[in-house]
Design a protein around this motif. Structure first.
Motif: not given
Length: 85
Positions: A21-24, A48-53
């Motif tokens: 849910d947080s990722l969405n 940066a979002m891809q690295q976090y994901d």
């Protein structure tokens, strides 16, 4: 032992749902907030979002692996009984 393992598995399931849910929410926010950014900034932000994901994806895979290990440990205790996970 079984009750403790069941409680641990339920906690893992809740944690997994919260993480997804947080990722969405983060992705939706990213799309909304990035609309007005210039292309280089969008690329940097998306990277940066891809690295976090990727960090969370590894965690989700670990949770699935742990769930399967619990399943394999519990099933022999009550053969033929369906497990709740």
């Amino acid at each position: 032992v079984e009750a403790r393992m069941r409680t641990n598995l339920e906690a893992l399931g809740v944690r997994q749902k919260v993480m997804v849910d947080s990722l969405n929410v983060m992705m939706a926010s990213f799309e909304r907030d990035s609309a007005a950014l210039p292309q280089p900034d969008k690329v940097a932000r998306f990277t940066a979002m891809q690295q976090y994901d990727a960090l969370y994806r590894d965690t989700l895979q670990a949770l699935e692996r742990i769930r399967e290990e619990f399943r394999q440990a519990l099933q022999p205790l009550k053969p033929g009984t369906p497990l709740p996970f």
